[in-house]
Design a protein around this motif. Structure first.
Motif, PDB file in Angstrom:
ATOM      1  N   VAL A   1      11.448  -3.447  -4.092  1.00 28.13           N
ATOM      2  CA  VAL A   1      10.321  -2.725  -4.271  1.00 28.13           C
ATOM      3  C   VAL A   1      10.420  -1.540  -4.788  1.00 28.13           C
ATOM      4  CG1 VAL A   1       8.340  -1.606  -3.166  1.00 28.13           C
ATOM      5  CG2 VAL A   1       9.475  -3.590  -1.904  1.00 28.13           C
ATOM      6  N   ASP A   2      10.007  -1.433  -6.181  1.00 30.72           N
ATOM      7  CA  ASP A   2      10.271  -0.319  -7.039  1.00 30.72           C
ATOM      8  C   ASP A   2       9.019   0.649  -6.917  1.00 30.72           C
ATOM      9  OD1 ASP A   2      10.944   1.715  -8.545  1.00 30.72           O
ATOM     10  OD2 ASP A   2      11.371   0.437 -10.342  1.00 30.72           O
ATOM     11  N   ALA A   3       9.180   1.613  -6.214  1.00 33.96           N
ATOM     12  CA  ALA A   3       8.003   2.865  -6.190  1.00 33.96           C
ATOM     13  C   ALA A   3       7.665   3.426  -7.426  1.00 33.96           C
ATOM     14  CB  ALA A   3       7.973   3.678  -4.822  1.00 33.96           C
ATOM     15  N   THR A   4       8.649   3.470  -8.244  1.00 33.96           N
ATOM     16  CA  THR A   4       8.704   4.092  -9.367  1.00 33.96           C
ATOM     17  C   THR A   4       7.483   3.167 -10.522  1.00 33.96           C
ATOM     18  OG1 THR A   4      10.417   3.386 -10.909  1.00 33.96           O
ATOM     19  CG2 THR A   4      10.862   5.114  -9.355  1.00 33.96           C
ATOM     20  N   GLY A   5       7.486   2.078 -10.196  1.00 32.70           N
ATOM     21  CA  GLY A   5       6.953   1.048 -11.059  1.00 32.70           C
ATOM     22  C   GLY A   5       7.425   0.613 -12.346  1.00 32.70           C
ATOM     23  N   MET A   6       8.766   1.197 -12.430  1.00 32.24           N
ATOM     24  CA  MET A   6       9.591   0.817 -13.742  1.00 32.24           C
ATOM     25  C   MET A   6      10.264  -0.322 -13.711  1.00 32.24           C
ATOM     26  SD  MET A   6      11.506   4.624 -15.006  1.00 32.24           S
ATOM     27  CE  MET A   6      12.482   4.860 -13.513  1.00 32.24           C
ATOM     28  N   ALA A   7      10.665  -0.984 -12.742  1.00 30.91           N
ATOM     29  CA  ALA A   7      11.379  -2.231 -12.668  1.00 30.91           C
ATOM     30  C   ALA A   7      10.862  -3.395 -11.994  1.00 30.91           C
ATOM     31  CB  ALA A   7      12.939  -2.009 -12.264  1.00 30.91           C
ATOM     32  N   LYS A   8      10.999  -4.640 -12.361  1.00 29.66           N
ATOM     33  CA  LYS A   8      10.329  -5.808 -11.613  1.00 29.66           C
ATOM     34  C   LYS A   8      11.652  -6.487 -11.142  1.00 29.66           C
ATOM     35  CE  LYS A   8       6.743  -6.617 -14.955  1.00 29.66           C
ATOM     36  NZ  LYS A   8       7.118  -5.732 -16.217  1.00 29.66           N
TER      37      LYS A   8
ATOM     38  N   ARG B   1       0.820  -1.373  -0.107  1.00 28.32           N
ATOM     39  CA  ARG B   1       0.039  -0.101   0.020  1.00 28.32           C
ATOM     40  C   ARG B   1       0.905   1.307   0.005  1.00 28.32           C
ATOM     41  NH1 ARG B   1      -4.492  -0.370   3.033  1.00 28.32           N
ATOM     42  NH2 ARG B   1      -4.366   2.025   3.440  1.00 28.32           N
ATOM     43  N   MET B   2       1.927   1.232   0.668  1.00 23.60           N
ATOM     44  CA  MET B   2       2.820   2.501   0.748  1.00 23.60           C
ATOM     45  C   MET B   2       3.403   2.480  -0.572  1.00 23.60           C
ATOM     46  SD  MET B   2       5.112   1.584   4.347  1.00 23.60           S
ATOM     47  CE  MET B   2       4.544   1.878   5.766  1.00 23.60           C
ATOM     48  N   ARG B   3       3.821   1.276  -1.305  1.00 22.72           N
ATOM     49  CA  ARG B   3       4.501   1.412  -2.568  1.00 22.72           C
ATOM     50  C   ARG B   3       3.557   2.356  -3.623  1.00 22.72           C
ATOM     51  NH1 ARG B   3       5.268   0.557  -7.720  1.00 22.72           N
ATOM     52  NH2 ARG B   3       3.024   0.356  -7.592  1.00 22.72           N
ATOM     53  N   ASP B   4       2.179   1.753  -3.742  1.00 22.06           N
ATOM     54  CA  ASP B   4       1.160   2.221  -4.335  1.00 22.06           C
ATOM     55  C   ASP B   4       0.736   3.717  -4.123  1.00 22.06           C
ATOM     56  OD1 ASP B   4       1.075  -0.551  -5.518  1.00 22.06           O
ATOM     57  OD2 ASP B   4      -0.771  -0.808  -4.423  1.00 22.06           O
ATOM     58  N   TRP B   5       0.833   3.896  -3.070  1.00 23.37           N
ATOM     59  CA  TRP B   5       0.596   5.463  -2.610  1.00 23.37           C
ATOM     60  C   TRP B   5       1.582   6.289  -3.026  1.00 23.37           C
ATOM     61  CZ3 TRP B   5       3.079   9.392  -0.574  1.00 23.37           C
ATOM     62  CH2 TRP B   5       2.205  10.703   0.245  1.00 23.37           C
ATOM     63  N   ILE B   6       2.916   5.928  -3.137  1.00 24.38           N
ATOM     64  CA  ILE B   6       3.920   6.539  -3.755  1.00 24.38           C
ATOM     65  C   ILE B   6       3.597   6.697  -5.183  1.00 24.38           C
ATOM     66  CG2 ILE B   6       6.616   6.995  -3.905  1.00 24.38           C
ATOM     67  CD1 ILE B   6       7.109   5.517  -1.420  1.00 24.38           C
ATOM     68  N   GLU B   7       3.557   5.678  -5.705  1.00 19.87           N
ATOM     69  CA  GLU B   7       3.452   5.849  -7.458  1.00 19.87           C
ATOM     70  C   GLU B   7       2.604   6.632  -7.661  1.00 19.87           C
ATOM     71  OE1 GLU B   7       3.009   2.024  -9.406  1.00 19.87           O
ATOM     72  OE2 GLU B   7       3.908   2.990 -11.276  1.00 19.87           O
TER      73      GLU B   7
ATOM     74  N   VAL C   1      13.448  11.563  -8.512  1.00 15.08           N
ATOM     75  CA  VAL C   1      13.673  10.669  -9.691  1.00 15.08           C
ATOM     76  C   VAL C   1      13.953   9.203  -8.721  1.00 15.08           C
ATOM     77  CG1 VAL C   1      14.783  12.243 -10.969  1.00 15.08           C
ATOM     78  CG2 VAL C   1      16.311  11.086  -9.102  1.00 15.08           C
ATOM     79  N   CYS C   2      14.526   8.226  -9.315  1.00 18.15           N
ATOM     80  CA  CYS C   2      14.692   6.994  -8.610  1.00 18.15           C
ATOM     81  C   CYS C   2      14.821   6.868  -7.238  1.00 18.15           C
ATOM     82  CB  CYS C   2      15.201   5.887  -9.359  1.00 18.15           C
ATOM     83  SG  CYS C   2      17.100   6.205  -9.799  1.00 18.15           S
ATOM     84  N   ARG C   3      16.106   7.738  -7.028  1.00 19.06           N
ATOM     85  CA  ARG C   3      16.554   7.474  -5.503  1.00 19.06           C
ATOM     86  C   ARG C   3      15.735   8.171  -4.645  1.00 19.06           C
ATOM     87  NH1 ARG C   3      21.613  11.061  -4.277  1.00 19.06           N
ATOM     88  NH2 ARG C   3      20.401  12.329  -2.812  1.00 19.06           N
ATOM     89  N   ASP C   4      14.878   9.253  -5.109  1.00 15.43           N
ATOM     90  CA  ASP C   4      14.112   9.908  -4.104  1.00 15.43           C
ATOM     91  C   ASP C   4      12.764   9.070  -3.728  1.00 15.43           C
ATOM     92  OD1 ASP C   4      15.682  12.441  -4.396  1.00 15.43           O
ATOM     93  OD2 ASP C   4      14.711  12.554  -6.350  1.00 15.43           O
ATOM     94  N   TYR C   5      12.392   8.441  -4.830  1.00 10.03           N
ATOM     95  CA  TYR C   5      11.225   7.422  -4.655  1.00 10.03           C
ATOM     96  C   TYR C   5      11.434   6.226  -3.632  1.00 10.03           C
ATOM     97  CZ  TYR C   5       8.168   8.832  -8.690  1.00 10.03           C
ATOM     98  OH  TYR C   5       7.550   9.482  -9.583  1.00 10.03           O
ATOM     99  N   ALA C   6      13.181   6.042  -3.828  1.00 10.89           N
ATOM    100  CA  ALA C   6      13.351   5.067  -2.899  1.00 10.89           C
ATOM    101  C   ALA C   6      13.548   5.439  -1.529  1.00 10.89           C
ATOM    102  CB  ALA C   6      14.595   4.391  -3.624  1.00 10.89           C
TER     103      ALA C   6
END
Lengths: 259, 259, 259, 259
Positions: free
Chosen positions: C214-221, C133-139, C165-170
């Motif tokens: 866990v990638d909050a940007t949703g870009m990578a699996k 849920r946290m990840r989805d909220w960020i995205e 950017v990615c580091r900020d999402y992380a």
């Protein structure tokens, strides 16, 4: 509405220090000072100067030993109580010059950081309706916790921590408003209904050509507050600033409605 | 001393945006505007309001597409050039009301944190001599590095990093002065001798009953600057503020002494 | 899943400087290094030491002039891809000792400030479901904006600004997880599907007895990333750290799936 | 040197909370634990895990009501007391892998900001001599003021404010060392000579192939301290971390030299 207000402040000072006191209800059109007594004891000097935006006075004192301030006033509130939620935003090019500083970032209100949040969360409404939604959002998402902040706490911290005291609520409210390009300042007040009773701080926004009080804590009503001072944020409205070492002994505020 | 000044600013705007422009030399007693031309092209509106402390004007514009600002003026500097190092500090209770806000902490100048440093390092001198020592300390210990700071950089960062550009030098100077209870503000100026030539920012301190320019970078002299705007810190004196997306294409300033 | 990875880095160095390079896919059980070539040219020295948590190597170099790094590897990902959303939180007293540091606040992740937000917003779910849920909220609430952050930007800023950017999402993801007392670290990776292709950073959380990407940007699996390094936050996983002046000339990363 | 140490901590907990306790002198080669008793009362669970760098244990507890911790130990210090001022800096490429994390910025130690200051002020000496000069500079320029800092105070603040308590001194010391590319960590200790007696925090720097204690407050000597925990900064060495609401009732530490 008439408010009977008292404030008592006791401080231990040691060697003589310069002090700035800012605790009197301001003599401004929207509130009539029916009577007022301020007793600060004997001082090396006592000087008044007009405060920010010519609202109220800053008082300079110098003394040592013990400082016992006693203030008592009756103020009749004659404020325009139009619901700010119904008012329009003033187009920027029609803003009076003296309101423009209240669009800028300040010590505790780094407003520009909130621009995206404000667009995302409140982008569908404008003007007073937007301010109303911001206020409600803060009241819903924040918890009032005495002692949860200090002189370092800014709107960024409070927004993330989702808690604070009145000044923190006001800082977030001011930051969100400025991020929507609506001038916003902080106001120190005496207000009915504040628990525990103390000096209170609220936001004020410029809508429809005038300033309107907004209390994100939900504790005080615009018609039941006496303004003391305004400023960009808490850095401007301190009720006592000491240029030296002092120790607070006691502080007591009372506010009552009178006939 | 007469200064011939030009400024050219080119921006790409896209959709119409509200803009605040603040680039004209201020019409104030200490500097005579001999002539001035400002051309901003066609706008949806164009409005002037008095800026901070009634020094200069903020100009509101709204337009899209491309913004090409051309400004040209001749200014005769008639400033009192008393050496501020010889002046006394004004006792706090004799400070004019409008100077008191410049004792307070602001966005980029959290002055209270510097109180101990100022006492330790400059505690043996007072007033203008203290300001002079602070200025010299900054110039000695700091390195001017273009691009070393950004819109987030405050006096705390600059003081630790010991580098910055003109606004950072001014922020530290302002913070140190306020920490000594001397009112201090920032001033944007056109100045002779700035390398590379650009808008310049310096500090101004209130000593001996008047404001005096202090440039901690050592690049500009008080008699060779034309004031544009004053403020608590860089948050107040931005020469262009856009309420929307813009892209800078070109910016060029020239300042020359003329007969 | 096999990934063919290349990285090319070109820097101008001037006088010889000490450099730390951290760009190789780590040789760890969850990813098999099928082959790898690293060419850094001639150096005054070249030394490898195990990196944080024994994942990957930090390489020390010293050289001047120009640095041209060429790296090429094929990595077979053999990672357990259990959906972390289905996993339980490990009770604190059963956390392996080496995971406990990842509950603490770090340079860019002042996690304690987020405790109330996390309780309010995600208090109704636990463990992997909470992380999901946290990840989805960020995205949902953040916008990926290249160049919107810099080396000073922390999770507090990003959370308020709602972009990065990615580091900020992380950093935000890591902070929220730690605020829920779930160990979380940052991981630098080579990943399929990153646009524009570059070094990528994601979060990793400790759930059900193991670390999960866990990638909050949703870009990578999780199954399509090769880990380079782990750390508390971006301060630990820099791919190039120079102890002196350097200038980046060129940087290029490619990641492709191969048979 | 033998130290007899006691610590008593009393907390009111309310509902059961998870707690991490980190107060035991570490069993490491440089200090022999002659005897030790730890009594925490009855708990829902009690678990030990190795702490940062395998120095000492973190203890997980869970209980409600009141927590009364009693700890008593005798420790024989067998530390190598070589004067660190005589030691060389270890070239970066010869640093053991596990020391490299202590070059990085951390929560309270944004070391990179201090690089210019360190070059300017201490650029003429290297290695242990540099560390010695840094330590002396801090002791000379700082004032130890109980209560002058809190959990938000970092090395940047302390450096500007020039005051703090032991952890603030340690944070500045650690930051300056890292800015000179010398690994530095914080250490919580029991130390003789601390006034008022309490848990103490000092810096530790990696010189000449080993870690060496450095107390910028000047209160404690390397041969008269028992190490409890090490970490990147105060975020890692908290002696009590509660995952819930707690109230401190009493805390008392004694340290005495014994035959």
């Amino acid at each position: 509405m008439k408010l009977a207000i008292t404030a008592a402040l006791d401080y231990r000072l040691g060697d003589p220090v310069d002090l700035m006191l800012h605790i009197e209800a301001a003599a401004i059109p929207e509130q009539l000072i029916v009577n007022a007594v301020l007793d600060v004891g004997n001082c090396e000097y006592f000087a008044r100067v007009a405060a920010q935006d010519m609202i109220g006075d800053r008082i300079w004192l110098r003394r040592g030993g013990e400082l016992n301030v006693r203030y008592r006033t009756t103020v009749e509130i004659q404020r325009d109580l139009t619901d700010y939620r119904t008012l329009d935003k003033v187009p920027m090019h029609r803003l009076p010059g003296e309101t423009v500083q209240y669009l800028n970032e300040s010590r505790y209100c780094p407003a520009n950081k909130f621009i995206h949040f404000v667009q995302d969360e409140f982008g569908d409404v404008e003007g007073g309706a937007k301010i109303g939604r911001m206020r409600d959002w803060i009241e819903t998402h924040f918890t009032y916790v005495s002692g949860s902040s200090d002189a370092e706490t800014g709107a960024l911290d409070s927004f993330v921590e989702r808690q604070g005291v009145c000044r923190d609520y006001a800082h977030v409210m001011v930051s969100l408003a400025r991020a929507a390009a609506i001038p916003a300042r902080i106001v120190s007040v005496y207000a009915l209904g504040v628990e525990p009773q103390d000096f209170h701080a609220v936001a004020e926004v410029f809508l429809g050509g005038a300033w309107h009080l907004v209390d994100a804590t939900g504790m005080a009503k615009a018609g039941e507050m006496a303004k003391i001072a305004v400023g960009r944020d808490a850095a401007d409205i301190s009720f006592l600033t000491a240029y030296g070492e002092i120790e607070m002994l006691n502080q007591r505020v009372t506010v009552e409605a009178v006939a």
